[in-house]
Design an enzyme around this catalytic site. Structure first.
Site, PDB file in Angstrom:
ATOM      1  N   CYS B  99       0.787  -1.092  -0.045  1.00  0.00           N
ATOM      2  CA  CYS B  99       0.066   0.113   0.043  1.00  0.00           C
ATOM      3  C   CYS B  99       0.796   1.094   0.097  1.00  0.00           C
ATOM      4  O   CYS B  99       1.925   1.207   0.608  1.00  0.00           O
ATOM      5  CB  CYS B  99      -1.023   0.322   1.258  1.00  0.00           C
ATOM      6  SG  CYS B  99      -2.061   1.152   1.282  1.00  0.00           S
ATOM      7  N   ASN B 204      -9.611   3.696   3.136  1.00  0.00           N
ATOM      8  CA  ASN B 204      -8.887   4.697   3.160  1.00  0.00           C
ATOM      9  C   ASN B 204      -8.021   4.994   1.909  1.00  0.00           C
ATOM     10  O   ASN B 204      -7.288   5.913   1.957  1.00  0.00           O
ATOM     11  CB  ASN B 204      -7.939   4.665   4.362  1.00  0.00           C
ATOM     12  CG  ASN B 204      -6.957   3.532   4.528  1.00  0.00           C
ATOM     13  OD1 ASN B 204      -6.760   2.880   3.266  1.00  0.00           O
ATOM     14  ND2 ASN B 204      -6.040   3.649   5.303  1.00  0.00           N
ATOM     15  N   GLU B 208      -6.831  12.188  -4.789  1.00  0.00           N
ATOM     16  CA  GLU B 208      -6.997  13.807  -4.365  1.00  0.00           C
ATOM     17  C   GLU B 208      -6.440  14.812  -5.363  1.00  0.00           C
ATOM     18  O   GLU B 208      -5.373  14.511  -5.561  1.00  0.00           O
ATOM     19  CB  GLU B 208      -6.613  14.002  -2.993  1.00  0.00           C
ATOM     20  CG  GLU B 208      -7.504  13.884  -1.811  1.00  0.00           C
ATOM     21  CD  GLU B 208      -6.954  14.151  -0.524  1.00  0.00           C
ATOM     22  OE1 GLU B 208      -7.581  13.929   0.480  1.00  0.00           O
ATOM     23  OE2 GLU B 208      -6.105  15.392  -0.412  1.00  0.00           O
ATOM     24  N   GLY B 367      -2.826  13.482   4.590  1.00  0.00           N
ATOM     25  CA  GLY B 367      -3.520  13.629   5.822  1.00  0.00           C
ATOM     26  C   GLY B 367      -5.061  13.135   5.535  1.00  0.00           C
ATOM     27  O   GLY B 367      -5.369  12.503   4.758  1.00  0.00           O
ATOM     28  N   MET B 369      -9.149  14.012   4.694  1.00  0.00           N
ATOM     29  CA  MET B 369      -9.896  14.803   3.509  1.00  0.00           C
ATOM     30  C   MET B 369     -10.104  16.033   3.976  1.00  0.00           C
ATOM     31  O   MET B 369     -10.193  16.819   2.840  1.00  0.00           O
ATOM     32  CB  MET B 369     -10.932  14.141   2.987  1.00  0.00           C
ATOM     33  CG  MET B 369     -12.147  14.113   4.101  1.00  0.00           C
ATOM     34  SD  MET B 369     -13.639  13.125   3.040  1.00  0.00           S
ATOM     35  CE  MET B 369     -13.666  11.557   3.692  1.00  0.00           C
ATOM     36  N   HIS B 391       3.512   7.566   7.768  1.00  0.00           N
ATOM     37  CA  HIS B 391       2.979   7.297   6.380  1.00  0.00           C
ATOM     38  C   HIS B 391       1.728   8.231   6.348  1.00  0.00           C
ATOM     39  O   HIS B 391       0.943   8.148   5.138  1.00  0.00           O
ATOM     40  CB  HIS B 391       2.475   5.723   6.340  1.00  0.00           C
ATOM     41  CG  HIS B 391       1.584   5.079   6.812  1.00  0.00           C
ATOM     42  ND1 HIS B 391       0.897   5.542   8.153  1.00  0.00           N
ATOM     43  CD2 HIS B 391       0.540   4.669   6.315  1.00  0.00           C
ATOM     44  CE1 HIS B 391      -0.120   4.735   8.261  1.00  0.00           C
ATOM     45  NE2 HIS B 391      -0.670   4.186   7.264  1.00  0.00           N
ATOM     46  N   LYS B 467     -13.281   9.041  -2.879  1.00  0.00           N
ATOM     47  CA  LYS B 467     -13.220   7.745  -2.130  1.00  0.00           C
ATOM     48  C   LYS B 467     -13.850   6.718  -2.758  1.00  0.00           C
ATOM     49  O   LYS B 467     -14.851   7.003  -3.313  1.00  0.00           O
ATOM     50  CB  LYS B 467     -13.621   8.139  -0.777  1.00  0.00           C
ATOM     51  CG  LYS B 467     -13.104   9.234  -0.074  1.00  0.00           C
ATOM     52  CD  LYS B 467     -11.713   8.908   0.653  1.00  0.00           C
ATOM     53  CE  LYS B 467     -11.742   8.702   2.047  1.00  0.00           C
ATOM     54  NZ  LYS B 467     -10.177   8.201   2.372  1.00  0.00           N
TER      55      LYS B 467
END
Lengths: 144, 468
Positions: B99, B204, B208, B367, B369, B391, B467
Site C-alpha cells: 500500500c 482509506n 485527491e 492527511g 480529507m 505514512h 473515495k
C-alpha cells in the site's frame, strides 16, 4: 440475532453469543455479511435457500481456528466468486472443532446485493471461541 | 508487562530494553505528548513491545507518530532482522502489500479550478478512475501478461502505453522490486488480480486533487518541480485483492509452521518465518510480486488521471506539466545495508504503515480529507530510524464510532464550504474516513521533523476528493 460490533481503531470486531455452537457460527457469518453488504444483508436471511446445496466439511485444531476457516470460506466465495450463502444447514462439534453440513451459494447480484465494504481478511487477532452445552461465545476481527 | 516510557528528547520517547526483561531491542517512539496519549490508549504499545521481544530482532525498533493498533506489528512500526539469518514477518508487512502513495505535480494554476470546474473534474475522475467495490479496471491480466506485471511491476505497465518511461525513475526501486516470482503467487491471488490493476479500491484509499498551498523549502520544491499555487494529484492505493490474498494465505501457512521453528512469539499474527526456510523464501518472492503489482496499479491509475486532466484542461500531459514527483510504499519489507560499528550489514527492514525516507528522497504523507497532506524530504539523520518516517495521519476513531458520530450530508456540505468537493462510493465509507477520525497531521509531521527524520517541503490542501 445475537451479535454485536465492537469498537476497533481501524477495522471491525464482532462478538457473538448463542445457546448452541451452530447458532453462534450462523450468526458469526451473518455479521460478516452485514459488514460486507451493510444492512442490505438482511435480504440474505429472507431469501431462503437458493441455488444447489454444496457439502461443507471442515476440521481444525481448535474451535477458534474452525471459526476462522468458516468465515474465510464465506469471505473467499464473496470476493472471488461474488457469491453469498443464502442459507446453510450445519452441525458443529465444538469438542472436535469440526463442522459439516450443506451450504447454499447464490450470486450476490441475484439477491440485489452490492458490496459496501472491502474486507481484506478475517484476522487471527483476538480470535476467540468458547463453547459448552449451555452457551457459545465467539469473537473475531476483520481487516477492512 | 508494565511498560516504562521515558522521554528522551522533544517528541521522542524510549522504552529501553535494559528496563524490561524479555525485551531484545530498545523501542523509540516519535510522538507529541498528545499523540503518545492516543498510542497508549489502544494496544499499540503492547504490540510494539511484542515486536521488540521477537528473536534476533535488531535494536532498536521504532514507532512513528501516526501509530495505531494493527495485526502483529502495529501500524507505524519499523523493525529489522538480519537479511540472511533473520526472520521475515508477514505481520510486519501488512495485508495490503505495498500500500503506498503517489504524487503527481502539474503546471495548472489552482485558481483555474472554480466551483463549476471543480465539480466537473471530480465527476470526470469519479467516472473514469475505477474506485469502490467490485469495479474492474482498464486491464484484464492473466497468464503471461499478469506474471510479467508480478515480476517487473511498473515497467511492464509503461510498456503497454500506460505512462511515460521517465515516470519510472520517480518510483521507489523504479517500480520494480527484484526477487519477485510469479510462481510464488497462488492461482486464487492471481484470479483476484485479473481485473484490479488500475483500480483504487475503497476504505482509506483515495484520489485527491490538491492545491500546493505553501512551499517551505523552495530549492527542493524547485528541483522536484512542485510550485506554490498549482494543482497536484495524490493517489493512495495498494496491491488490491491480489495482495490481500497473498498475505492471508501466508499468514495461515506461517501460523501452522510456527511450532516447527522452535521459537515463541507473543502474538501469532507476528508469524515470523526464517528467511533461509523454503516458506520464508517463498513469502519474500510472493510479497515482492504483490509489491510489483501495486506499483503497476498506481502507474495505471496515474495514466487514467492524466487522461482526465488532458480532457478537462484541454492540453497534453507535457503541456500541462503532469509529472510524477514520486511513488513510495508504506507496507513492505526491503533488504537494505546499514553500517554499525564499522561493519556494513544487510538487514531486512519491515515498514508497516511507515515510509522509506532516504536522504533528499520525496516522502508523501497524506492527511485526512479536510485538512492537509505533506510533501517531505528525507534526511541523513533518518539513518537512525532505518531512513523511515510516518505514512499518514493515523486513525484515532474507530469505524463504528465515526459512523455514529458523523453526519455525512453535513460533512459534504462543510467540506464544500471550504472549497473541497467530495465524491464517495458509499455514505458509510465517507463517514468512516471523516477528518475527525484521524490524528492532527501537523502534530504527526512535527514529531518527525523535530527529530530530524525529514523536513517539510510543501503543504498540500485537498480540493477534490474521490473515495471508493
Amino acid at each position: 440475532m445475537t451479535y454485536r460490533f465492537t469498537d476497533h481503531t481501524a477495522d471491525y470486531g464482532v462478538e457473538v453469543y448463542a445457546f448452541t455452537a451452530e447458532e453462534a457460527f450462523c450468526d458469526a457469518a451473518r455479521a460478516l455479511y452485514e459488514i460486507l453488504y451493510g444492512k442490505n444483508a438482511a435480504v440474505l436471511f429472507r431469501a431462503g435457500h437458493q441455488g444447489a446445496p454444496a457439502p461443507v466439511r471442515m476440521e481444525e485444531g481448535t474451535l477458534a481456528d474452525l471459526l476462522h476457516a468458516w468465515l474465510s470460506l464465506h469471505l473467499d466465495r464473496c470476493v472471488q466468486d461474488r457469491r453469498v450463502a443464502s442459507g446453510w444447514r450445519i452441525r458443529v462439534d465444538f469438542r472436535r472443532a469440526r463442522l459439516e453440513g450443506e451450504i447454499y451459494m447464490t450470486e450476490a447480484a441475484k439477491l440485489g446485493l452490492t458490496l459496501e465494504r472491502e474486507v481484506k481478511a478475517v484476522t487471527y487477532h483476538d480470535l476467540r471461541a468458547q463453547a459448552s452445552l449451555e452457551k457459545t461465545t465467539l469473537h473475531y476481527i476483520v481487516d477492512v | 508487562m508494565d511498560v516504562k516510557i521515558r522521554k528522551v528528547g522533544e517528541h521522542k520517547y524510549c522504552i529501553p530494553k535494559s528496563d524490561h526483561p524479555g525485551l531484545r531491542a530498545d523501542i523509540y517512539i516519535y510522538a507529541t505528548e498528545q499523540i503518545l496519549g492516543a498510542i497508549r490508549a489502544d494496544q499499540t504499545c503492547t504490540q510494539i513491545v511484542n515486536v521488540a521481544m521477537m528473536p534476533d530482532i535488531v535494536s532498536p525498533v521504532h514507532l512513528m507518530p501516526d501509530a495505531h493498533f494493527g495485526y502483529g506489528f502495529p501500524i507505524g512500526a519499523v523493525a529489522a532482522f538480519d537479511a540472511v539469518d533473520g526472520w521475515v514477518s508477514p505481520g510486519g508487512v501488512g495485508a495490503d502489500i505495498n500500500c503506498g502513495v503517489r504524487l503527481m505535480s502539474t503546471d495548472i494554476p489552482a485558481d483555474e479550478l472554480n466551483e463549476k470546474r471543480r465539480k466537473s473534474l471530480v465527476e470526470a475522475l469519479f467516472r473514469r478512475v475505477p474506485s469502490g467495490l467490485g469495479v474492474g479496471g482498464p486491464l484484464k491480466l492473466s497468464g503471461r501478461p499478469l506474471n510479467d506485471v508480478l515480476e517487473r511491476g511498473a515497467p511492464a505497465i509503461v510498456e503497454k502505453g500506460l505512462g511515460l518511461p521517465e515516470d519510472l525513475s520517480h518510483i521507489e526501486d523504479q517500480g520494480s522490486i527484484e526477487g519477485a516470482e510469479a510462481a510464488s503467487v497462488s492461482d486464487a491471488a492471481k484470479k483476484r488480480g485479473f481485473d484490479q490493476c488500475g483500480t483504487m479500491g475503497s476504505g482509506n484509499h483515495f484520489l485527491e486533487v490538491q492545491r500546493v498551498e505553501k512551499i517551505f523549502d523552495p530549492a527542493t520544491a524547485g528541483r522536484w518541480r512542485v510550485s506554490e499555487g498549482t494543482l497536484a494529484v495524490m493517489i493512495h492505493s495498494g496491491s488490491r485483492g491480489l495482495g490481500y490474498q497473498v498475505s492471508d494465505e501466508f499468514w495461515k501457512r506461517s501460523k501452522k509452521a510456527l511450532p516447527s521453528f522452535g521459537i515463541e512469539v507473543a502474538d501469532a499474527q507476528l508469524s515470523p518465518l526464517p528467511i533461509r526456510s523454503d516458506l520464508g523464501r517463498e513469502y519474500l518472492a510472493a510479497m515482492r510480486a504483490a509489491a510489483n503489482y501495486a506499483f503497476a496499479n498506481r502507474q495505471a491509475l496515474m495514466h487514467l488521471v492524466r487522461g482526465v486532466f488532458q480532457d478537462e484542461f484541454s492540453g497534453t500531459a507535457e503541456g500541462l506539466g503532469l509529472r510524477l514527483v514520486y511513488d513510495v510504499a508504506h507496507n513492505i519489507a526491503k533488504e537494505e545495508s546499514y553500517e554499525s560499528a564499522g561493519v556494513t550489514r544487510a538487514l531486512l527492514v519491515h515498514r508497516k504503515g511507515a515510509t522509506r525516507a532516504f536522504p533528499d528522497q520525496p516522502v508523501i504523507i497524506p492527511g485526512d480529507m479536510g485538512t492537509a497532506s505533506y510533501l517531505l524530504a528525507g534526511t541523513v539523520a533518518a539513518r537512525s530510524s532505518y531512513y523511515t518516517v510516518c505514512h499518514g495521519a493515523g486513525r484515532v476513531l474507530s469505524r463504528t464510532a465515526a459512523k455514529k458520530r458523523v453526519d455525512v450530508g453535513r460533512l459534504v456540505r462543510e467540506l464544500r464550504d471550504q472549497g473541497i468537493e467530495v465524491r464517495g462510493g458509499s455514505k458509510a465509507g465517507l463517514a468512516e474516513e471523516a477528518p475527525e477520525a484521524y490524528k492532527d497531521i501537523e502534530q504527526v509531521v512535527d514529531a518527525v521533523e523535530v527529530n530530524g527524520l525529514a523536513r517539510r517541503v510543501a503543504r498540500l490542501k485537498p480540493v477534490c476528493v474521490i473515495k471508493g
